[in-house]
Design a protein around this motif. Structure first.
Motif, PDB file in Angstrom:
ATOM      1  N   HIS A 211     -89.250  56.606 -20.808  1.00 39.17           N
ATOM      2  CA  HIS A 211     -90.184  57.590 -20.236  1.00 39.17           C
ATOM      3  C   HIS A 211     -91.304  56.899 -19.460  1.00 39.17           C
ATOM      4  CE1 HIS A 211     -88.032  60.547 -22.607  1.00 39.17           C
ATOM      5  NE2 HIS A 211     -88.288  59.856 -23.707  1.00 39.17           N
ATOM      6  N   GLN A 212     -90.900  55.823 -18.789  1.00 34.47           N
ATOM      7  CA  GLN A 212     -91.814  55.085 -17.935  1.00 34.47           C
ATOM      8  C   GLN A 212     -91.466  55.378 -16.469  1.00 34.47           C
ATOM      9  OE1 GLN A 212     -94.371  53.052 -18.934  1.00 34.47           O
ATOM     10  NE2 GLN A 212     -93.949  53.562 -21.077  1.00 34.47           N
ATOM     11  N   PRO A 213     -92.405  55.173 -15.553  1.00 31.14           N
ATOM     12  CA  PRO A 213     -92.059  55.310 -14.130  1.00 31.14           C
ATOM     13  C   PRO A 213     -90.906  54.367 -13.790  1.00 31.14           C
ATOM     14  CG  PRO A 213     -94.436  55.134 -14.414  1.00 31.14           C
ATOM     15  CD  PRO A 213     -93.838  54.834 -15.748  1.00 31.14           C
ATOM     16  N   TRP A 214     -89.938  54.876 -13.061  1.00 34.58           N
ATOM     17  CA  TRP A 214     -88.770  54.070 -12.719  1.00 34.58           C
ATOM     18  C   TRP A 214     -88.408  54.282 -11.265  1.00 34.58           C
ATOM     19  CZ3 TRP A 214     -83.661  56.342 -12.044  1.00 34.58           C
ATOM     20  CH2 TRP A 214     -83.624  57.736 -12.213  1.00 34.58           C
ATOM     21  N   ASP A 215     -87.705  53.330 -10.711  1.00 31.04           N
ATOM     22  CA  ASP A 215     -87.391  53.315  -9.288  1.00 31.04           C
ATOM     23  C   ASP A 215     -85.975  53.849  -9.081  1.00 31.04           C
ATOM     24  OD1 ASP A 215     -86.919  52.789  -6.637  1.00 31.04           O
ATOM     25  OD2 ASP A 215     -87.753  50.762  -6.669  1.00 31.04           O
ATOM     26  N   ARG A 216     -85.875  55.107  -8.696  1.00 23.65           N
ATOM     27  CA  ARG A 216     -84.562  55.715  -8.465  1.00 23.65           C
ATOM     28  C   ARG A 216     -83.802  54.996  -7.358  1.00 23.65           C
ATOM     29  NH1 ARG A 216     -83.889  61.153 -10.148  1.00 23.65           N
ATOM     30  NH2 ARG A 216     -82.444  61.415  -8.398  1.00 23.65           N
ATOM     31  N   MET A 217     -84.528  54.477  -6.382  1.00 25.53           N
ATOM     32  CA  MET A 217     -83.866  53.854  -5.240  1.00 25.53           C
ATOM     33  C   MET A 217     -83.068  52.632  -5.664  1.00 25.53           C
ATOM     34  SD  MET A 217     -83.209  54.168  -2.083  1.00 25.53           S
ATOM     35  CE  MET A 217     -84.458  55.341  -1.504  1.00 25.53           C
ATOM     36  N   ARG A 218     -83.600  51.846  -6.599  1.00 23.67           N
ATOM     37  CA  ARG A 218     -82.853  50.675  -7.057  1.00 23.67           C
ATOM     38  C   ARG A 218     -81.544  51.087  -7.722  1.00 23.67           C
ATOM     39  NH1 ARG A 218     -86.217  45.830  -7.439  1.00 23.67           N
ATOM     40  NH2 ARG A 218     -88.321  46.380  -6.760  1.00 23.67           N
ATOM     41  N   VAL A 219     -81.571  52.171  -8.458  1.00 20.79           N
ATOM     42  CA  VAL A 219     -80.352  52.679  -9.092  1.00 20.79           C
ATOM     43  C   VAL A 219     -79.391  53.215  -8.030  1.00 20.79           C
ATOM     44  CG1 VAL A 219     -79.419  54.383 -10.705  1.00 20.79           C
ATOM     45  CG2 VAL A 219     -81.583  53.214 -11.230  1.00 20.79           C
ATOM     46  N   ASP A 220     -79.911  54.019  -7.153  1.00 18.67           N
ATOM     47  CA  ASP A 220     -79.074  54.637  -6.126  1.00 18.67           C
ATOM     48  C   ASP A 220     -78.443  53.569  -5.222  1.00 18.67           C
ATOM     49  OD1 ASP A 220     -78.240  57.255  -4.881  1.00 18.67           O
ATOM     50  OD2 ASP A 220     -79.198  56.328  -3.137  1.00 18.67           O
ATOM     51  N   TYR A 221     -79.239  52.593  -4.832  1.00 20.16           N
ATOM     52  CA  TYR A 221     -78.747  51.538  -3.940  1.00 20.16           C
ATOM     53  C   TYR A 221     -77.591  50.778  -4.591  1.00 20.16           C
ATOM     54  CZ  TYR A 221     -78.870  47.404  -0.893  1.00 20.16           C
ATOM     55  OH  TYR A 221     -78.554  46.381  -0.030  1.00 20.16           O
ATOM     56  N   ALA A 222     -77.767  50.415  -5.869  1.00 17.50           N
ATOM     57  CA  ALA A 222     -76.712  49.680  -6.576  1.00 17.50           C
ATOM     58  C   ALA A 222     -75.442  50.512  -6.685  1.00 17.50           C
ATOM     59  CB  ALA A 222     -77.197  49.262  -7.959  1.00 17.50           C
ATOM     60  N   LEU A 223     -75.579  51.766  -7.077  1.00 16.72           N
ATOM     61  CA  LEU A 223     -74.396  52.610  -7.255  1.00 16.72           C
ATOM     62  C   LEU A 223     -73.669  52.831  -5.934  1.00 16.72           C
ATOM     63  CD1 LEU A 223     -75.743  55.262  -9.788  1.00 16.72           C
ATOM     64  CD2 LEU A 223     -74.039  53.481 -10.233  1.00 16.72           C
ATOM     65  N   ARG A 224     -74.400  53.101  -4.878  1.00 10.66           N
ATOM     66  CA  ARG A 224     -73.757  53.365  -3.585  1.00 10.66           C
ATOM     67  C   ARG A 224     -73.104  52.093  -3.023  1.00 10.66           C
ATOM     68  NH1 ARG A 224     -75.167  58.366  -1.182  1.00 10.66           N
ATOM     69  NH2 ARG A 224     -76.798  59.470  -2.345  1.00 10.66           N
ATOM     70  N   LEU A 257     -70.178  51.710 -16.062  1.00 15.33           N
ATOM     71  CA  LEU A 257     -69.935  52.675 -17.131  1.00 15.33           C
ATOM     72  C   LEU A 257     -71.237  53.023 -17.860  1.00 15.33           C
ATOM     73  CD1 LEU A 257     -66.602  51.261 -18.615  1.00 15.33           C
ATOM     74  CD2 LEU A 257     -66.879  53.441 -17.418  1.00 15.33           C
ATOM     75  N   GLN A 258     -72.066  52.001 -18.128  1.00 19.10           N
ATOM     76  CA  GLN A 258     -73.323  52.269 -18.824  1.00 19.10           C
ATOM     77  C   GLN A 258     -74.269  53.094 -17.964  1.00 19.10           C
ATOM     78  OE1 GLN A 258     -74.064  51.463 -22.158  1.00 19.10           O
ATOM     79  NE2 GLN A 258     -75.634  52.991 -21.670  1.00 19.10           N
ATOM     80  N   LEU A 259     -74.331  52.809 -16.678  1.00 17.95           N
ATOM     81  CA  LEU A 259     -75.184  53.606 -15.796  1.00 17.95           C
ATOM     82  C   LEU A 259     -74.721  55.059 -15.761  1.00 17.95           C
ATOM     83  CD1 LEU A 259     -75.740  51.075 -12.890  1.00 17.95           C
ATOM     84  CD2 LEU A 259     -77.533  52.056 -14.341  1.00 17.95           C
ATOM     85  N   MET A 260     -73.421  55.277 -15.784  1.00 19.54           N
ATOM     86  CA  MET A 260     -72.909  56.650 -15.823  1.00 19.54           C
ATOM     87  C   MET A 260     -73.262  57.339 -17.132  1.00 19.54           C
ATOM     88  SD  MET A 260     -71.503  57.473 -12.933  1.00 19.54           S
ATOM     89  CE  MET A 260     -72.968  56.635 -12.272  1.00 19.54           C
ATOM     90  N   ASP A 261     -73.365  56.570 -18.207  1.00 22.49           N
ATOM     91  CA  ASP A 261     -73.786  57.130 -19.497  1.00 22.49           C
ATOM     92  C   ASP A 261     -75.254  57.516 -19.484  1.00 22.49           C
ATOM     93  OD1 ASP A 261     -71.308  56.686 -20.597  1.00 22.49           O
ATOM     94  OD2 ASP A 261     -71.923  54.946 -21.795  1.00 22.49           O
ATOM     95  N   THR A 262     -76.067  56.702 -18.832  1.00 18.76           N
ATOM     96  CA  THR A 262     -77.516  56.787 -19.013  1.00 18.76           C
ATOM     97  C   THR A 262     -78.213  57.638 -17.965  1.00 18.76           C
ATOM     98  OG1 THR A 262     -77.496  54.572 -19.995  1.00 18.76           O
ATOM     99  CG2 THR A 262     -79.629  55.422 -19.240  1.00 18.76           C
TER     100      THR A 262
END
Length: 427
Positions: A211-224, A257-262
């Motif tokens: 529940h901390q501020p997180w950077d969606r772009m880093r997640v999105d960039y990696a997944l894409r 797989l873990q990113l899809m879980d989380t």
């Protein structure tokens, strides 16, 4: 009987069981006499190997002496540079493999010895993570002081996401705040254009979970980017190009797989693009698990190809994770996977020289072979071998453990038995 004698005796029992199972594949069904106790022996053997790998690290963490006691074996001229992050490597990589077992609650069929070992390791692990994040501790890990700490902060994040109740939620509020701050420091590391994008993404996923501020772009960039690097037949490039190595298993597919879980399940406004990735990511993992099982030779050896082969049985991280998740592909049964991974564990952890006289892992694949280690390899790196232990997160009654032994694909084929042909699973 000494510990080493006990391990040798149990290893011999395991090997005899494995060889008998392989021989059984060549016999008519009516002539086979499968020892149904072999499954229980397998779990006992795995736990012995888990304890042998884990004990030096977790005992030192509990005492606050990991940095003092763990040797730093590295390539010539690299010892000082690797000493910055090698202890965090040992912590994060070891825990990422044993976390599902630490999360498991006792159940029918579990021995008191296993329960006691898990309770002890839970205590040592929480104490060790707390020390690793405490600036006043002699075992304080220097997050952000080298690019390598991005890698191994993410393996620690992977462990915490795999054991949220017994690890993450057991950390006190101060430690959780320190953890979040440590993950934020890793943002100063610019990951190269390869699997390292996933390390940055998983750290952000843990920040979100905290529940901390997180950077969606880093997640999105990696997944894409990873989806754009998919090459077909269950295989991703490590970057835009294909490399012959085990990084689809060491990092890429278990992390996806873990990113899809989380990530997709904790945001009410989560990206539809992320949800759409879930099915193909699972399908690719299933195909790659099938490929991994076929790479395991009848004797438990496998191709020593590509970089980082000194991670030993950690090369089968994805196969072990697929078994733990109960997503093995059609035609590959849980006991086949169990016996195949058991053979790999034995082949890579039992040779003389694998462990130092004090019990620490040494660089090599089948013993002590320091020449196999790249310049980024050090003692802590080697604890990625624990990824093979992931199915211990399944209870003893699960078919992975309870079903009778079964020969794996290469044993069946090389014994002369008939099987359907394998084919690529291109999209």
């Amino acid at each position: 009987m000494s510990t080493s004698q006990s391990l040798t005796q149990n290893r011999r029992s395991f090997l005899l069981g494995t060889l008998a199972t392989g021989a059984a594949a060549t016999l008519p069904t009516e002539a086979r006499a499968i020892d149904t106790r072999a499954a229980e022996k397998n779990r006992t053997y795995w736990l012995q190997q888990l304890e042998r790998v884990s004990d030096p690290v977790l005992n030192a963490l509990k005492r606050g002496t990991l940095r003092r006691n763990m040797p730093v074996e590295a390539a010539p001229g690299q010892t000082e540079a690797r000493a910055v992050g090698t202890h965090l490597e040992a912590l994060g990589r070891l825990l990422s493999g044993i976390a599902p077992w630490l999360e498991l609650e006792p159940s029918t069929g579990e021995t008191p010895k296993e329960t006691a070992l898990r309770e002890r390791y839970r205590d040592h692990t929480v104490a060790g993570i707390t020390s690793a994040l405490n600036p006043d501790s002699p075992d304080y890990m220097h997050f952000g002081e080298s690019s390598q700490t991005l890698v191994d902060s993410s393996f620690l994040a992977l462990a915490l996401l795999r054991a949220p109740k017994q690890l993450l939620q057991k950390l006190d509020a101060t430690t959780q705040q320190r953890l979040a701050a440590a993950l934020v420091t890793q943002r100063q590391v610019q990951p190269p254009f390869n699997n390292w994008l996933l390390f940055a993404a998983l750290n952000e996923a843990l920040l979100m979970t905290l529940h901390q501020p997180w950077d969606r772009m880093r997640v999105d960039y990696a997944l894409r980017e990873l989806q754009s690097w998919y090459l077909g037949d269950g295989t991703y490039g490590d970057g835009p190009r294909f490399h012959w190595d085990f990084y689809n298993s060491f990092v890429i597919q278990p992390y996806l797989l873990q990113l899809m879980d989380t990530v997709p399940h904790q945001e009410p406004d989560e990206s539809p693009a992320w949800s759409a990735m879930r099915k193909p990511i699972h399908e690719h993992a299933q195909r790659y698990a099938a490929i991994q099982e076929r790479l395991i030779a009848p004797d438990g050896s496998y191709p020593a190809i590509g970089r980082s082969i000194t991670y030993r049985c950690g090369a089968f991280h994805l196969l072990a994770d697929a078994a733990r998740r109960n997503i093995l592909p059609e035609g590959l049964t849980p006991p086949q996977a169990r016996c195949a991974i058991s053979a790999v564990i034995d082949r890579t952890l039992s040779p003389a020289g694998t462990f130092s006289p004090d019990g620490w892992l040494q660089i090599g694949l089948a013993g002590h072979q320091p020449g196999l280690g790249e310049t980024y390899i050090s003692t802590g790196s080697l604890y990625l071998c624990s990824a093979a232990f992931l199915p211990l997160g399944l209870p003893p009654a699960d078919p992975f453990w309870s079903a009778p032994p079964a020969p794996w694909t290469s044993q069946i084929i090389w014994s002369g038995k008939n099987l359907p042909a394998d084919h690529a699973h291109d999209d």
